[in-house]
Design an enzyme around this catalytic site. Structure first.
Site, short mmCIF file in Angstrom:
data_model
loop_
_atom_site.label_atom_id
_atom_site.label_comp_id
_atom_site.label_asym_id
_atom_site.label_seq_id
_atom_site.Cartn_x
_atom_site.Cartn_y
_atom_site.Cartn_z
N ASN A 153 51.51 57.30 2.74
CA ASN A 153 50.89 57.02 4.03
C ASN A 153 49.94 58.16 4.43
O ASN A 153 50.30 59.32 4.33
CB ASN A 153 52.00 56.85 5.08
CG ASN A 153 51.48 56.42 6.43
OD1 ASN A 153 50.66 57.10 7.05
ND2 ASN A 153 51.93 55.27 6.90
N HIS A 156 48.58 52.73 4.75
CA HIS A 156 50.02 52.77 4.59
C HIS A 156 50.30 53.11 3.12
O HIS A 156 49.38 53.08 2.29
CB HIS A 156 50.60 51.41 4.95
CG HIS A 156 50.80 51.19 6.42
ND1 HIS A 156 51.55 50.16 6.93
CD2 HIS A 156 50.34 51.89 7.50
CE1 HIS A 156 51.54 50.22 8.25
NE2 HIS A 156 50.82 51.26 8.63
N GLU A 183 51.81 51.55 0.66
CA GLU A 183 51.53 50.49 -0.32
C GLU A 183 50.01 50.30 -0.48
O GLU A 183 49.52 50.09 -1.59
CB GLU A 183 52.16 49.16 0.12
CG GLU A 183 53.68 49.21 0.28
CD GLU A 183 54.10 49.59 1.69
OE1 GLU A 183 53.40 50.37 2.37
OE2 GLU A 183 55.17 49.10 2.12
N SER A 234 60.66 49.22 3.84
CA SER A 234 60.33 47.79 3.90
C SER A 234 58.89 47.58 4.38
O SER A 234 58.49 48.13 5.40
CB SER A 234 61.32 47.14 4.88
OG SER A 234 61.13 45.75 4.97
N CYS A 273 55.43 46.42 6.01
CA CYS A 273 54.96 45.76 7.23
C CYS A 273 54.16 44.50 6.87
O CYS A 273 53.94 44.21 5.69
CB CYS A 273 54.08 46.71 8.04
SG CYS A 273 52.41 46.88 7.35
N CYS A 315 50.99 45.25 4.58
CA CYS A 315 51.31 45.56 3.18
C CYS A 315 51.89 44.34 2.48
O CYS A 315 51.61 44.09 1.31
CB CYS A 315 52.25 46.75 3.13
SG CYS A 315 51.45 48.23 3.81
N ASP A 348 51.98 54.13 14.06
CA ASP A 348 51.77 53.59 12.71
C ASP A 348 52.21 52.14 12.59
O ASP A 348 51.68 51.39 11.78
CB ASP A 348 52.53 54.44 11.70
CG ASP A 348 52.01 54.23 10.28
OD1 ASP A 348 50.78 54.35 10.08
OD2 ASP A 348 52.80 53.96 9.37
#
Lengths: 156, 156
Positions: B45, B56, B58, B83, B85, B88, B148
């Site tokens: 991130n 982010h 990912e 996990s 969002c 992503c 975020d």
């Protein structure tokens, strides 16, 4: 319902798309606008220009807007010349942007159903200029276009 | 089911998260790995470091992988310490990545239901190191964390 402002800001998104095309890129543009008409961010697809798998037009506009507090997104509208893919849809939902104005969805139909399911207002202008620019590009460079939407290159 | 390789690559994702924390950023890391165990991209991130609303973990890993043909994603696994969002998740679906290994989802439960609905395999390692690092960060800097995920800063 689409307003005169919506057509004005879509024109700016289309300018971004044209800029992308002129740079040799994928001609999709986007603008993030506050409820008072302030442009918070604008940008265009940068796959070709930056070798980027994530800088779709909407992501570019959000990126160029920089770090904003949550409340800045909550009454904003995002304009995009083409129906947003799942990634861009997910970004719109992440930040709680309540209104999306789309140039067209004939070239590509994104995850508009997700937006609708989450209560986001989606307005499709079905704009001939947005459609014409994309159609020209897809015919010229189908490989780049398919790559951008995660598809295998198809024979044309 | 989680494999030894899954634990190995989650360790690399966690190294990325730790690097982010050491840089003063949000400690979430991610790695994109081919079915033959080749690391295609890794990242963390970058909200704080780059003033970025879209990088982010990912997205950073996908971005750092660069432009790949569609087939390269189709047998890959993406590892993420937290996990994913909606943004992503949408990126994972855009590129048709079939398998997602998550460090933990106790700190934040993303759109795992969307992944499951689209047939993506989701494996949650419920890793104490991933959880501990995020919990430490969220306690230290709740404002940055809420920003975020598109939330208003909350009183702590």
């Amino acid at each position: 319902m689409a307003t005169d402002d919506d057509r004005k800001f879509m024109k700016i998104a289309l300018e971004e798309a044209q800029k992308g095309y002129d740079e040799g890129g994928i001609p999709i543009g986007s603008v993030l606008v506050s409820s008072t008409g302030e442009i918070l961010g604008r940008g265009h697809n940068m796959r070709i220009q930056k070798g980027s798998a994530t800088l779709h037009a909407e992501i570019s506009a959000l990126e160029n807007a920089g770090r904003l507090p949550a409340m800045r997104y909550r009454d904003a509208t995002i304009y995009t010349t083409l129906s947003p893919c799942t990634m861009c849809t997910g970004a719109i939902l992440l930040y709680g942007i309540p209104r999306v104005v789309i140039g067209e969805n004939r070239t590509f139909l994104g995850a508009e159903d997700w937006l609708a399911a989450k209560g986001v207002q989606v307005i499709n202008l079905d704009d001939e200029s947005c459609y014409g620019l994309m159609q020209m590009f897809v015919k010229e460079r189908p490989g780049d276009w398919n790559e951008d939407i995660g598809e295998e290159a198809k024979a044309v």
